[in-house]
Design a protein around this motif. Structure first.
Motif, PDB file in Angstrom:
ATOM      1  N   ILE A 172       0.833  -1.211   0.000  1.00  0.00           N
ATOM      2  CA  ILE A 172       0.000   0.000   0.000  1.00  0.00           C
ATOM      3  C   ILE A 172       0.866   1.258   0.000  1.00  0.00           C
ATOM      4  N   ASP A 173       1.945   1.227   0.783  1.00  0.00           N
ATOM      5  CA  ASP A 173       2.790   2.416   0.943  1.00  0.00           C
ATOM      6  C   ASP A 173       3.671   2.704  -0.273  1.00  0.00           C
ATOM      7  N   PHE A 174       3.981   1.656  -1.067  1.00  0.00           N
ATOM      8  CA  PHE A 174       4.902   1.825  -2.190  1.00  0.00           C
ATOM      9  C   PHE A 174       4.279   1.332  -3.503  1.00  0.00           C
ATOM     10  N   ALA A 180       7.218  -3.765  -4.428  1.00  0.00           N
ATOM     11  CA  ALA A 180       5.838  -3.983  -3.988  1.00  0.00           C
ATOM     12  C   ALA A 180       5.167  -5.050  -4.843  1.00  0.00           C
ATOM     13  N   LEU A 181       5.522  -5.097  -6.132  1.00  0.00           N
ATOM     14  CA  LEU A 181       4.990  -6.146  -7.012  1.00  0.00           C
ATOM     15  C   LEU A 181       5.423  -7.522  -6.521  1.00  0.00           C
ATOM     16  N   GLY A 182       6.706  -7.643  -6.198  1.00  0.00           N
ATOM     17  CA  GLY A 182       7.220  -8.915  -5.715  1.00  0.00           C
ATOM     18  C   GLY A 182       6.520  -9.351  -4.445  1.00  0.00           C
ATOM     19  N   GLU A 195      -8.881  -9.542  -2.355  1.00  0.00           N
ATOM     20  CA  GLU A 195      -8.258  -8.336  -1.799  1.00  0.00           C
ATOM     21  C   GLU A 195      -6.975  -8.017  -2.565  1.00  0.00           C
ATOM     22  N   ALA A 196      -6.253  -9.062  -2.975  1.00  0.00           N
ATOM     23  CA  ALA A 196      -5.029  -8.863  -3.756  1.00  0.00           C
ATOM     24  C   ALA A 196      -5.342  -8.157  -5.075  1.00  0.00           C
ATOM     25  N   ALA A 202      -4.393  -0.748  -7.483  1.00  0.00           N
ATOM     26  CA  ALA A 202      -3.807   0.508  -7.009  1.00  0.00           C
ATOM     27  C   ALA A 202      -2.335   0.659  -7.366  1.00  0.00           C
ATOM     28  N   ILE A 203      -1.735  -0.394  -7.929  1.00  0.00           N
ATOM     29  CA  ILE A 203      -0.330  -0.326  -8.337  1.00  0.00           C
ATOM     30  C   ILE A 203      -0.174   0.636  -9.504  1.00  0.00           C
TER      31      ILE A 203
END
Length: 364
Positions: A172-174, A180-182, A195-196, A202-203
């Motif tokens: 969420i933060d990055f 964050a993808l990994g 949820e994923a 949001a990416i």
């Protein structure tokens, strides 16, 4: 004049980035206490392994190579207890620190690693807090304070299980970080894939063109289509004799699609129970189709012989990139799917007594 200077700075910055991408990465380091003769470096891309090794001289090393996109990597020694996991990308990267404190090694030159180090710090602080509670619990237990020890262990267990929330918060933060993808791929499971999907939405848009993003999209989709109540997903794969086997050939019978590997201890431990249940119900219409996530044919076949598995076994010998495992969203083993004669997935991840009870219910 100022705008011209800024334009030139931007131009040369882009030129340097493009140059780094073209020439690949250079990972250098000088670590205190680094005395082994050789260091090894390993990373993989789309199931293809990339391994390198070099001789260490006076505690210094320098690996060179090229990655298609940032990649989780490990540098380690076979002579001493030393390993460091990090993100490598096409840039000049530098290690400084000591082999005695791998968690304190500083890695510079990679923006992705800079972001990943934030997560590493959060996880390290969380684990340190959890271990302090665990050690306190052990101490009070030795003093005979059983009730207090049990309360502390419950607190430790809650913290231990809460690590996933830290990874989720990092995503969420990055939202603009490849790291964050990994983590999103690592975090996504059968129980939280919806949820994923929201987190993935949001990416940052520019990240969604990467192969890692496409892998996440496919994983979420595969988890959705293999839920209990959905029709099975068909595939064809060769057995140990090289003969093609199609899952749909089992239609009309109950079949347990069992994902395992020779190197998986819990998988091998379940095999005696599977043998027992297979012998008990095979004449009533129960079948098992084993799918091995091995990548070494000899190890796979030795395990088949040693464990005496009489049902059909298939593998494409691609390890975690096994095509059927990907289709079924399998990223941890043992894993299985019970499919009805009508071709519907009616249960998943049944082991031990849970499997026995389900089969006894089906075949009274």
């Amino acid at each position: 004049m100022k705008s011209i200077i800024l334009t030139l700075v931007a131009f040369f910055l882009c030129l340097n980035l493009a140059s780094a991408q073209e020439r690949g990465f250079v990972v250098t380091g000088k670590l205190e206490g680094l005395k082994p003769s050789y260091l090894f470096m390993y990373h993989s891309y789309k199931g293809v392994e990339h391994r390198d090794s070099l001789m260490v001289k006076d505690g210094t090393f320098s690996f060179k190579g090229k990655v298609h996109e940032p990649s989780m990597c490990i540098i380690f020694s076979k002579e001493i207890r030393f390993q460091k996991v990090f993100y490598v990308q096409n840039a000049d990267m530098k290690f400084t620190g000591s082999v005695e404190a791998p968690d304190k090694i500083v890695i510079t030159g990679s923006p992705v690693q800079d972001e990943y180090s934030v997560l590493e710090k959060r996880i390290a602080e969380h684990r340190s807090k959890a271990m302090a509670i665990y050690e306190r619990a052990e101490a009070v237990r030795k003093d005979g304070k059983t009730e207090e020890a049990n309360q502390l262990m419950a607190e430790f267990d809650k913290l231990y299980r809460g690590e996933g929330a830290i990874r989720k918060q990092f995503i969420i933060d990055f939202p603009k970080s490849y790291a964050a993808l990994g983590e999103l791929l690592y975090w996504t499971t059968e129980s939280n894939y919806k949820e994923a999907a929201e987190l993935y939405a949001a990416i940052a848009t520019e990240l969604k063109t990467t192969d890692k993003a496409k892998e996440i999209e496919a994983h979420i989709k595969n988890l959705d289509v293999t839920q209990v109540g959905k029709p099975f997903v068909d595939f064809t794969m060769n057995d140990a004799q090289g003969k093609a086997v199609q899952l749909s050939s089992y239609k009309g019978k109950y079949v347990l699609l069992e994902f395992w590997a020779s190197w998986c201890g819990p998988c091998r431990a379940e095999n005696p129970n599977l043998r027992e249940q297979y012998a008990k119900f095979k004449d009533k219409g129960f079948n098992i189709l084993g799918v091995s996530l091995d990548d070494k044919e000899d190890r796979w076949k030795k395990a088949l012989e040693k464990d005496n598995l009489p049902w059909t076994q298939v593998s494409d010998l691609k390890g975690w990139h096994n095509a059927a495992a990907i289709q079924y969203g399998v990223r941890a083993i043992p894993a299985n799917f019970l499919i009805s004669p009508e071709g519907k997935i009616i249960a998943r991840d049944l082991r031990g007594e849970a499997l026995n009870a389900k089969l006894s219910e089906i075949f009274p």
